[in-house]
Design an enzyme around this catalytic site. Structure first.
Site, PDB file in Angstrom:
ATOM      1  N   ASN A  38      37.354  44.120 -34.418  1.00  0.00           N
ATOM      2  CA  ASN A  38      36.445  44.174 -33.273  1.00  0.00           C
ATOM      3  C   ASN A  38      35.465  45.319 -33.489  1.00  0.00           C
ATOM      4  OD1 ASN A  38      35.164  44.396 -30.802  1.00  0.00           O
ATOM      5  ND2 ASN A  38      36.992  43.898 -29.627  1.00  0.00           N
ATOM      6  N   ASP A  39      34.288  44.980 -34.038  1.00  0.00           N
ATOM      7  CA  ASP A  39      33.285  46.007 -34.338  1.00  0.00           C
ATOM      8  C   ASP A  39      32.862  46.790 -33.115  1.00  0.00           C
ATOM      9  OD1 ASP A  39      32.980  45.652 -37.109  1.00  0.00           O
ATOM     10  OD2 ASP A  39      31.686  43.924 -36.823  1.00  0.00           O
ATOM     11  N   CYS A  40      33.141  46.247 -31.939  1.00  0.00           N
ATOM     12  CA  CYS A  40      32.655  46.876 -30.711  1.00  0.00           C
ATOM     13  C   CYS A  40      33.685  47.778 -30.043  1.00  0.00           C
ATOM     14  CB  CYS A  40      32.199  45.799 -29.729  1.00  0.00           C
ATOM     15  SG  CYS A  40      30.818  44.827 -30.355  1.00  0.00           S
ATOM     16  N   GLN A  67      28.416  51.927 -34.042  1.00  0.00           N
ATOM     17  CA  GLN A  67      29.367  52.065 -35.143  1.00  0.00           C
ATOM     18  C   GLN A  67      29.028  53.220 -36.088  1.00  0.00           C
ATOM     19  OE1 GLN A  67      27.986  48.830 -34.471  1.00  0.00           O
ATOM     20  NE2 GLN A  67      29.752  48.444 -33.175  1.00  0.00           N
TER      21      GLN A  67
END
Length: 811
Positions: A482-484, A499
């Site tokens: 989950n990049d967020c 990020q």
């Protein structure tokens, strides 16, 4: 509400109105030259890299949205229109768009004139071919003028839309006969040009956008088309375009065909010029000649169809579910191949300039296409591994043209290394090619610093072991899958990347998801060690896996479900203790896929919590409750409005993890129920709500907290395609490639009587008939191969190239 229908016989989706809820697109190309084309003829094309080798221009955030593409204007005695409806938007007496596998056919009719535009990229060709057929359905002679139109991009798509002070002075073209050549910057540092040709004499042309459109007109009313006469403009600076004018006379019932080729050519440095200032056109002329006649175009289209038939024949299923058959046999594997080609770079939601190939993305995409093109999967694995660092970490993305890591994004996503193990093992299980492990692969694309691919996998495994937090769980880094969820990147400045703004080196924030992933892929790494005779290495790795399993049970379970993480301050994320975001989907799926908590009964409790807390009529939301405010310690996830994207949206990528998890605990009815909720063919009837294409998966469907619950976004380029393919073909239908053969382990709805899977595997073809006389979901009573009963559930590899009949009885 539907806007078309599936034509399974022809492997097409047929769109019956140009006014779809959103542009419904298709992809052209399968090797180096690619295009996106919408149901109205919009889109663009490029060679290999959508940023650095963009052939035609496309404007995102356009009004109307889908404006610009490969257009053909018909001027019929003062009335002008376009067969794809856009951009002129004149009413049509007939409209149809057929999106097929690698081609699109758009037909429009008005005033007794029918025009059909067939668009595709032939195999082995760096060009789009557009065959345009014009037919007179009226009862009198028609004298019409046909105008083609494309707008050239000045190669680098990012520079093209930002560096106006330079680019409005650099555009250059050449016109020779019926061919328009785009040669901007060719005389300096470039060795490549583009061209647009037609196989007929032309009555005029335009290469200057302003001359063709008029200064104050849009694409809906070009002044050259309205006047019925091209201006023969030659672009000098400003905006180069390509438009041919054809004057056509048709008797009643008569049809004429014209072939347009939009191509890309690279010349060796020593062969750039045929005369001073005149580009060498030899390669372009050869390409144009190759498609000069209809018979050659139709032969190339047949070759393309045979190519796709060959790919899709590797796995086919016959069930009583028509929608399931079309997803497994046609559209899901087709989408998997598109994600192989595009990763996340170029769609109607990805501009093609901001993202290259993803390290994590491409490894997961492998799962969906490795059985179709194993030799190119092998190449992709080497490319991915070459962007890894010596410590096992990796660039998060790399550019497809250079195959080098993207410095703007960098590294620090701590799940990335483990996906390389998953992708490589998927390839080995499919092919039996253990030799790939001995390939010398560079670190950071440095040819002077290499190691075997096996050593890369070992460093991937130990990157986790060497980066554990206070609870013995993996450190999350900038983010995991989950990049967020940005537990180390605290962002207060508008517009900065969540990020990459900073990465606090507190070594506290941990990911339960990475722990589950580690236990999921770890046993395959252990098996690779054993098969290389590294038994001490295997035992050590097993100990690390078991230690992680115990840490997850002790510190990663919250009573009724798995925690998501611990943040930078050591506080729980995804816990009953939280006010919002109490339960997340990712660890429930991945940890149960890994078998964590199955024996203890915790896995079933976690999946039951998913049903109770996260499931909706349109799929499973990512977390609950949604975040109603911005949490600095959580990052981008809490920046979205509730119900969208990672903030409690239905993130379709991880729904199949729960489907697979349900098969682990033996609940086939639940697994298939969840499959049907997000599979596009099952959502076709609600296309007015769903909005995206009813033939491919979208990344996200708006969750129950959203204003527009059930509305999808980000179609086509998503790991959803590969994981849903794995969920249905391997976990539910239960035909799984393994190191020594095909493992048979179905977990199906209990009311299914039987189904048949035809599976090509290592040169042999297996026809597998599964019967379910006892109406169970899981459990294999017997396996018979060519009339002989075998022990266990793994069908051996025969290597004889023959068809083998397999009968499986559940019970």
């Amino acid at each position: 509400m539907k806007f078309g229908y599936f034509d399974d016989q022809r492997k097409e989706y047929v769109i019956t109105t140009p006014k779809t809820p959103y542009p419904w697109i298709n992809y052209l190309g399968s090797e180096a030259f690619f295009g996106l084309i919408s149901n109205t003829g919009g889109g663009y094309c490029f060679y290999r890299d959508a940023r650095l080798r963009r052939i035609t221009r496309y404007r995102y955030n356009n009004i109307p949205l889908d404006n610009g593409g490969r257009y053909f204007y018909v001027h019929d005695e003062g009335d002008f229109w376009t067969p794809g409806w856009m951009p002129v938007k004149k009413d049509l007496s007939f409209y149809e768009c057929r999106h097929g596998l690698g081609y699109t056919r758009i037909t429009g009719e008005r005033g007794g004139v029918r025009v059909t535009q067939l668009s595709f990229v032939p195999l082995g060709t760096n060009a789009e071919v557009h065959q345009v057929k014009v037919k007179n359905n009226a009862d009198h002679i028609k004298n019409i003028k046909l105008f083609s139109f494309i707008e050239f991009c000045l190669w680098n798509a990012y520079d093209d839309m930002t560096n106006f002070q330079r680019n409005l002075s650099t555009g250059e073209v050449e016109v020779q006969g019926s061919v328009i050549y785009h040669k901007t910057e060719y005389r300096e540092r470039r060795n490549h040009y583009a061209f647009y040709s037609v196989n007929a004499d032309i009555a005029g042309f335009d290469t200057d956008r302003e001359s063709f459109l008029g200064m104050y007109n849009g694409l809906e009313s070009p002044q050259a088309v309205a006047a019925g006469q091209a201006t023969n403009s030659v672009a000098s600076g400003w905006a180069p375009v390509a438009s041919h004018q054809l004057d056509i006379s048709l008797e009643p019932g008569e049809e004429k065909s014209f072939i347009f080729v939009l191509g890309y050519v690279e010349n060796p440095e020593e062969e750039k010029w045929e005369a001073p200032g005149i580009i060498n056109k030899t390669r372009a002329e050869a390409m144009i000649a190759k498609f000069a006649e209809d018979a050659r175009v139709e032969a190339a289209l047949r070759d393309l169809a045979a190519y796709w038939d060959g790919l899709l024949s590797k796995y086919a299923v016959e069930t009583g579910e028509e929608k399931l058959n079309r997803m497994v046999n046609i559209w899901n594997p087709y989408q998997c191949m598109v994600t192989f080609n595009m990763s996340r770079s170029a769609s109607y939601f990805e501009s093609g300039i901001g993202r290259g190939m993803g390290f994590r993305d491409s490894n997961q995409d492998l799962l969906g296409f490795v059985h179709q093109i194993p030799e190119r999967a092998r190449e992709r694995i080497i490319d991915i591994a070459s962007t890894q660092f010596e410590d096992g970490s990796a660039y998060h993305q790399y550019q497809p043209l250079t195959k080098k890591g993207n410095h703007e994004i960098g590294s620090g996503f701590n799940d990335d290394p483990l996906w390389l193990i998953l992708g490589t093992v998927a390839y080995i299980k499919e092919t039996g090619d253990f030799g790939i492990l001995d390939e010398q692969v560079p670190f950071d694309n440095n040819p002077d610093n290499t190691a075997t691919l096996f050593e890369h996998l070992k460093r991937s495994f130990y990157h986790v072991v060497n980066n554990l937090g206070p609870h013995g769980l993996p450190l999350i880094g900038r983010a995991d899958w989950n990049d967020c969820l940005n537990l180390n990147c605290f962002s207060k400045e508008p517009g900065e990347s969540f990020q990459t703004t900073q990465n606090i080196e507190g070594r506290v924030a941990e990911s339960v998801f990475i722990a589950g992933l580690f236990v999921y892929v770890g046993p395959d790494f252990v098996e690779l060690c054993r098969r290389r005779g590294l038994h001490e290495e295997a035992a050590a790795a097993e100990a690390h896996i078991e230690k992680m399993r115990q840490a997850t049970l002790e510190h990663g379970y919250d009573g009724d479900w798995f925690l998501r993480a611990y943040d930078h301050f050591g506080q729980k994320v995804g816990s009953k203790e939280n006010k919002e975001g109490q339960i997340f989907i990712e660890p429930q799926g991945m940890c149960v896929m890994a078998g964590i908590g199955v024996e203890e009964g915790l896995a079933v409790k976690a999946l039951d919590s998913v049903k109770e807390r996260l499931e909706t009529d349109h799929g499973i939301v990512l977390q609950n409750p949604a975040y109603s405010e911005y949490y600095l310690n959580l990052g981008e996830i809490s920046s979205y409005p509730p119900g969208y994207k990672e903030n409690a949206g239905i993130f379709c990528h991880n729904n199949p993890w729960v489907m697979i998890a349900e098969t682990v605990v033996g609940r086939g009815d639940r697994a298939f129920e969840l499959y049907r909720k997000i599979a596009p063919a099952y959502r076709e009837e609600i296309s007015d709500v769903h909005r995206m294409e009813p033939y491919v998966y979208s990344q996200m469907i708006a969750g129950k907290d959203a204003v527009r619950h059930g509305e999808a976004k980000n179609s086509w380029l998503t790991g959803t395609a590969a994981w849903n393919y794995v969920a249905i073909t391997q976990a539910i239908l239960g035909i799984k490639p393994d190191f020594d053969g095909l493992k048979i382990e179905p977990c199906i709805p209990s009311d299914w009587e039987s189904y048949t899977v035809t599976r090509q595997f290592r040169g042999d073809m297996y026809r597998i008939k599964v019967t379910n006389p006892n109406r169970v979901s899981k459990g294999v009573a017997s396996v018979t191969v060519d009339g002989q009963r075998i022990e266990g559930q793994v069908i051996p590899v025969f290597g004889d190239g023959k068809v083998h009949e397999v009968e499986v009885v559940l019970g």
